[in-house]
Design a protein around this motif. Structure first.
Motif, mmCIF file in Angstrom:
data_model
loop_
_atom_site.group_PDB
_atom_site.id
_atom_site.type_symbol
_atom_site.label_atom_id
_atom_site.label_comp_id
_atom_site.label_asym_id
_atom_site.label_seq_id
_atom_site.Cartn_x
_atom_site.Cartn_y
_atom_site.Cartn_z
ATOM 1 N N GLU A 185 14.041 -15.612 -35.506
ATOM 2 C CA GLU A 185 13.211 -16.613 -34.832
ATOM 3 C C GLU A 185 13.415 -17.995 -35.449
ATOM 4 O O GLU A 185 13.179 -19.011 -34.827
ATOM 5 C CB GLU A 185 11.733 -16.227 -34.940
ATOM 6 N N LYS A 186 13.843 -18.032 -36.709
ATOM 7 C CA LYS A 186 14.079 -19.302 -37.387
ATOM 8 C C LYS A 186 15.468 -19.283 -37.997
ATOM 9 O O LYS A 186 15.960 -18.232 -38.387
ATOM 10 C CB LYS A 186 13.067 -19.510 -38.515
ATOM 11 N N GLY A 187 16.038 -20.458 -38.110
ATOM 12 C CA GLY A 187 17.272 -20.585 -38.850
ATOM 13 C C GLY A 187 16.965 -21.005 -40.270
ATOM 14 O O GLY A 187 15.820 -21.243 -40.645
ATOM 15 N N HIS A 188 17.992 -21.089 -41.088
ATOM 16 C CA HIS A 188 17.820 -21.562 -42.459
ATOM 17 C C HIS A 188 18.244 -23.013 -42.578
ATOM 18 O O HIS A 188 17.469 -23.882 -42.958
ATOM 19 C CB HIS A 188 18.632 -20.680 -43.410
ATOM 20 N N LEU A 189 19.498 -23.292 -42.209
ATOM 21 C CA LEU A 189 20.014 -24.666 -42.219
ATOM 22 C C LEU A 189 20.256 -25.192 -40.808
ATOM 23 O O LEU A 189 20.343 -26.400 -40.618
ATOM 24 C CB LEU A 189 21.322 -24.730 -43.014
ATOM 25 N N PHE A 190 20.370 -24.300 -39.833
ATOM 26 C CA PHE A 190 20.626 -24.694 -38.454
ATOM 27 C C PHE A 190 19.541 -24.103 -37.556
ATOM 28 O O PHE A 190 18.653 -23.394 -38.021
ATOM 29 C CB PHE A 190 22.008 -24.202 -38.000
ATOM 30 N N TYR A 191 19.660 -24.410 -36.277
ATOM 31 C CA TYR A 191 18.742 -23.800 -35.317
ATOM 32 C C TYR A 191 18.963 -22.294 -35.287
ATOM 33 O O TYR A 191 20.020 -21.795 -35.691
ATOM 34 C CB TYR A 191 18.981 -24.393 -33.923
ATOM 35 N N PRO A 192 17.965 -21.534 -34.821
ATOM 36 C CA PRO A 192 18.155 -20.075 -34.743
ATOM 37 C C PRO A 192 19.397 -19.729 -33.951
ATOM 38 O O PRO A 192 19.772 -20.413 -33.002
ATOM 39 C CB PRO A 192 16.878 -19.589 -34.036
ATOM 40 N N TYR A 193 20.040 -18.631 -34.362
ATOM 41 C CA TYR A 193 21.271 -18.223 -33.702
ATOM 42 C C TYR A 193 20.974 -17.850 -32.253
ATOM 43 O O TYR A 193 20.079 -17.044 -31.988
ATOM 44 C CB TYR A 193 21.891 -17.036 -34.428
ATOM 45 N N PRO A 194 21.690 -18.418 -31.286
ATOM 46 C CA PRO A 194 21.393 -18.151 -29.871
ATOM 47 C C PRO A 194 21.688 -16.702 -29.504
ATOM 48 O O PRO A 194 22.640 -16.095 -30.014
ATOM 49 C CB PRO A 194 22.319 -19.114 -29.120
ATOM 50 N N ILE A 195 20.888 -16.171 -28.603
ATOM 51 C CA ILE A 195 21.027 -14.762 -28.218
ATOM 52 C C ILE A 195 21.997 -14.569 -27.060
ATOM 53 O O ILE A 195 22.278 -13.441 -26.672
ATOM 54 C CB ILE A 195 19.648 -14.177 -27.836
ATOM 55 N N CYS A 196 22.515 -15.672 -26.504
ATOM 56 C CA CYS A 196 23.329 -15.570 -25.292
ATOM 57 C C CYS A 196 24.826 -15.600 -25.587
ATOM 58 O O CYS A 196 25.628 -15.598 -24.650
ATOM 59 C CB CYS A 196 22.989 -16.733 -24.350
ATOM 60 N N THR A 197 25.231 -15.629 -26.858
ATOM 61 C CA THR A 197 26.653 -15.805 -27.163
ATOM 62 C C THR A 197 27.492 -14.612 -26.714
ATOM 63 O O THR A 197 28.628 -14.778 -26.263
ATOM 64 C CB THR A 197 26.854 -16.025 -28.668
ATOM 65 N N GLU A 198 26.949 -13.410 -26.827
ATOM 66 C CA GLU A 198 27.738 -12.229 -26.485
ATOM 67 C C GLU A 198 28.149 -12.246 -25.023
ATOM 68 O O GLU A 198 29.313 -11.987 -24.684
ATOM 69 C CB GLU A 198 26.937 -10.962 -26.799
ATOM 70 N N THR A 199 27.218 -12.573 -24.138
ATOM 71 C CA THR A 199 27.523 -12.582 -22.701
ATOM 72 C C THR A 199 28.591 -13.620 -22.377
ATOM 73 O O THR A 199 29.541 -13.349 -21.628
ATOM 74 C CB THR A 199 26.250 -12.868 -21.897
ATOM 75 N N ALA A 200 28.439 -14.828 -22.938
ATOM 76 C CA ALA A 200 29.418 -15.886 -22.658
ATOM 77 C C ALA A 200 30.785 -15.550 -23.243
ATOM 78 O O ALA A 200 31.818 -15.787 -22.609
ATOM 79 C CB ALA A 200 28.911 -17.217 -23.217
ATOM 80 N N ASP A 201 30.802 -14.981 -24.459
ATOM 81 C CA ASP A 201 32.083 -14.628 -25.074
ATOM 82 C C ASP A 201 32.792 -13.533 -24.295
ATOM 83 O O ASP A 201 34.027 -13.507 -24.226
ATOM 84 C CB ASP A 201 31.869 -14.188 -26.525
ATOM 85 N N ARG A 202 32.048 -12.604 -23.716
ATOM 86 C CA ARG A 202 32.680 -11.548 -22.916
ATOM 87 C C ARG A 202 33.368 -12.132 -21.681
ATOM 88 O O ARG A 202 34.339 -11.566 -21.179
ATOM 89 C CB ARG A 202 31.650 -10.503 -22.501
ATOM 90 N N GLU A 203 32.851 -13.257 -21.181
ATOM 91 C CA GLU A 203 33.485 -13.922 -20.037
ATOM 92 C C GLU A 203 34.719 -14.715 -20.463
ATOM 93 O O GLU A 203 35.678 -14.845 -19.698
ATOM 94 C CB GLU A 203 32.477 -14.863 -19.368
ATOM 95 N N LEU A 204 34.697 -15.242 -21.684
ATOM 96 C CA LEU A 204 35.790 -16.102 -22.147
ATOM 97 C C LEU A 204 36.959 -15.317 -22.724
ATOM 98 O O LEU A 204 38.101 -15.778 -22.666
ATOM 99 C CB LEU A 204 35.271 -17.082 -23.218
ATOM 100 N N LEU A 205 36.691 -14.159 -23.310
ATOM 101 C CA LEU A 205 37.720 -13.414 -24.033
ATOM 102 C C LEU A 205 38.233 -12.253 -23.188
ATOM 103 O O LEU A 205 37.493 -11.675 -22.403
ATOM 104 C CB LEU A 205 37.153 -12.897 -25.355
ATOM 105 N N PRO A 206 39.510 -11.887 -23.349
ATOM 106 C CA PRO A 206 40.101 -10.829 -22.515
ATOM 107 C C PRO A 206 39.484 -9.463 -22.795
ATOM 108 O O PRO A 206 38.875 -9.223 -23.844
ATOM 109 C CB PRO A 206 41.586 -10.867 -22.903
ATOM 110 N N MET A 207 39.676 -8.554 -21.860
ATOM 111 C CA MET A 207 39.040 -7.241 -21.930
ATOM 112 C C MET A 207 39.553 -6.422 -23.114
ATOM 113 O O MET A 207 38.825 -5.594 -23.657
ATOM 114 C CB MET A 207 39.276 -6.466 -20.626
#
Length: 519
Positions: A420-442
């Motif tokens: 819920e909180k970051g240490h030095l940056f904003y909290p890690y976003p929860i949506c990266t996996e979905t976007a990376d699956r679209e950007l990276l090959p199968m």
């Protein structure tokens, strides 16, 4: 009452051991199929299918949300805000060090038979090209209109044919336009099969682009149409010079590439969308010019500017370089960390918190692939793009990878969990996996952070499948004994019902009970 018990007993006595084997075997098969589907769906989409269906479809039917109440209104507003924040966090950026399609990506496909780019990634590139290389007045000139359609074309061969057609029209025309420069850009990016051939085409594009830029610069204040043309010509010129600098870097003329990048940043200081400083950092690291690297970091590693893995990990590399050659984990545990070592460890923790996927690629715990044309900051795609070009620089600094190996996992003890909180940056976003699956090959296994726990329904179906399979095996091996156990279990299961029926029979008159049983 005795009739009910006798009918139940008669029913249980008619069940043969083969029935129990078939029942348990069928249950095990069905639960196993459900388990396989749930596991496949979880690996592909990162969520449980049963859970998603129950949350998305069943919950609104069972307990609808009243949109008129103010509490629910506030909740919906909060969800909308969180959705907007999620979209902004998962903004996709163009990879500053993206490879050439014809000379690099296509050669990979020819050798391996695999496609390194996804349709989503190439579609984003097509949108970028339309934004950078076209304007509203292109339909007024035939060659520009052809290139405007070429950037929208999905078929690579059709794009290349359109570029050649635009150049032929330019040769026949008395007045040149920007389509000549953009046609050469397209051919350099997609038709050229070597970096040297791409550089030759980019030099021709530079000659045409500089002429268009000078003409539009003189006319930019004559109206909005001329202003849009000048903005397009500026984008074209910056793109060409940046790609020429990258060609020089790939061909080993690194000092020439550094000079071209510095000149470009001085000439167009406001065009930060190309992130040319990241190209400059990589070239300076290749020259081992660490003083100039530190100077670039001092300018761009600012709290008001967006961070990147290149910025954070390059800063960590410079701090690690000061102590890594003499660093020993055993000695550090005995005497404690020195000030310089503490600074290096803190810089590594900072970099890992920004993008936790990078260390596994730098430490070669995970295999690299060709980087995509677009990246998601703090995601696996950015980690691949960074490690692909910077792994050699970490290897060149003696002990840097050893220091990273000893300290990077300590970052996760400092980050609050759940995130819920970051240490030095904003909290890690929860949506990266979905976007990376679209950007990276199968064929690439996407790195996921934080690691998702297995959904309840996968564990439940796994337990159910194992239990029913065990029952089927035991029933097949010991049919008589398991038949006795099954009858005892069913008798125990129906005991509360029998007790209720007995109480009802004792309370109701016998004549009424007789009529009810007849009904």
């Amino acid at each position: 009452m005795f009739g009910t018990e006798s009918s139940l007993s008669m029913f249980l006595n008619t069940l043969t051991p083969k029935f129990y084997v078939a029942l348990t075997g069928t249950s095990s098969l069905i639960s196993g199929l459900i388990l396989i589907f749930e596991w496949w769906y979880f690996r592909k989409y990162g969520t449980s299918f049963i859970e998603q269906v129950s949350v998305s479809h069943l919950r609104p039917l069972l307990g609808g949300v009243d949109s008129s109440s103010p509490t629910n209104s506030n909740t919906s507003n909060g969800e909308a805000d969180s959705n907007r924040q999620s979209v902004s966090e998962c903004k996709v950026w163009r990879n500053p060090l993206n490879l050439f399609r014809g000379a690099e990506y296509n050669r990979y496909t020819w050798v391996t038979g695999r496609e390194p780019l996804t349709y989503y990634d190439m579609n984003l590139s097509a949108q970028d090209h339309q934004t950078f290389f076209t304007c509203d007045s292109d339909h007024l000139r035939p060659a520009d209109a052809i290139m405007q359609k070429a950037w929208r074309e999905r078929n690579p061969q059709a794009r290349i044919s359109a570029a050649h057609e635009a150049l032929e029209l330019e040769d026949l025309s008395l007045s040149s336009s920007c389509s000549c420069a953009t046609a050469y850009i397209l051919l350099a990016e997609e038709e050229a099969t070597t970096i040297m051939e791409a550089e030759r085409l980019f030099k021709q594009a530079l000659k045409a682009g500089e002429g268009c830029y000078r003409r539009s610069q003189q006319l930019q204040h004559h109206g909005t149409q001329y202003e849009a043309q000048h903005r397009r010509d500026t984008n074209v010129l910056v793109y060409i010079k940046r790609r020429l600098a990258m060609c020089s870097r790939k061909l080993g003329r690194t000092r020439e590439a550094v000079k071209m990048m510095r000149d470009l940043m001085k000439e167009f200081p406001l065009l930060s969308m190309f992130n040319i400083h990241e190209n400059l950092l990589e070239s300076l690291l290749e020259l081992q010019n660490y003083a100039d690297v530190q100077a670039v970091l001092a300018k761009y590693d600012d709290i008001s500017l967006p961070k990147s893995a290149t910025i954070c990990y390059t800063a960590a590399l410079l701090k690690a370089r000061a102590v890594s050659d003499k660093f020993s984990p055993e000695a550090a545990s005995r005497r404690g960390l020195s000030t310089a070592e503490m600074n290096a460890v803190e810089a590594i923790h900072r970099a890992v918190e920004f993008n936790p996927h990078v260390p596994k690629y730098l430490l070669e715990m995970k295999s690299l692939i060709l980087p995509p044309e677009h990246i998601l900051k703090r995601g696996d795609s950015e980690a691949i793009a960074y490690a692909f070009f910077h792994l050699q620089h970490w290897k060149r600094v003696e002990g840097a990878l050893n220091l990273l190996h000893c300290t990077w996992e300590g970052t996760f003890r400092m980050i609050p969990y759940p995130l819920e909180k970051g240490h030095l940056f904003y909290p890690y976003p929860i949506c990266t996996e979905t976007a990376d699956r679209e950007l990276l090959p199968m064929f690439h296994e996407v790195s996921v952070y934080p690691k998702k726990e297995l959904p309840f329904f996968i564990l439940f179906t796994a337990g159910l499948c194992s239990f029913t399979a065990m029952l089927a095996l035991l029933t097949h091996q010991f049919p008589e004994l398991m038949g006795v156990f099954a009858k005892a279990f069913l008798s125990t299961l129906f005991a509360p019902l029998n007790f209720i029926m007995e109480k009802v029979e004792s309370i109701l008159p016998s004549s009424l009970w007789h009529q009810l049983t007849r009904i």
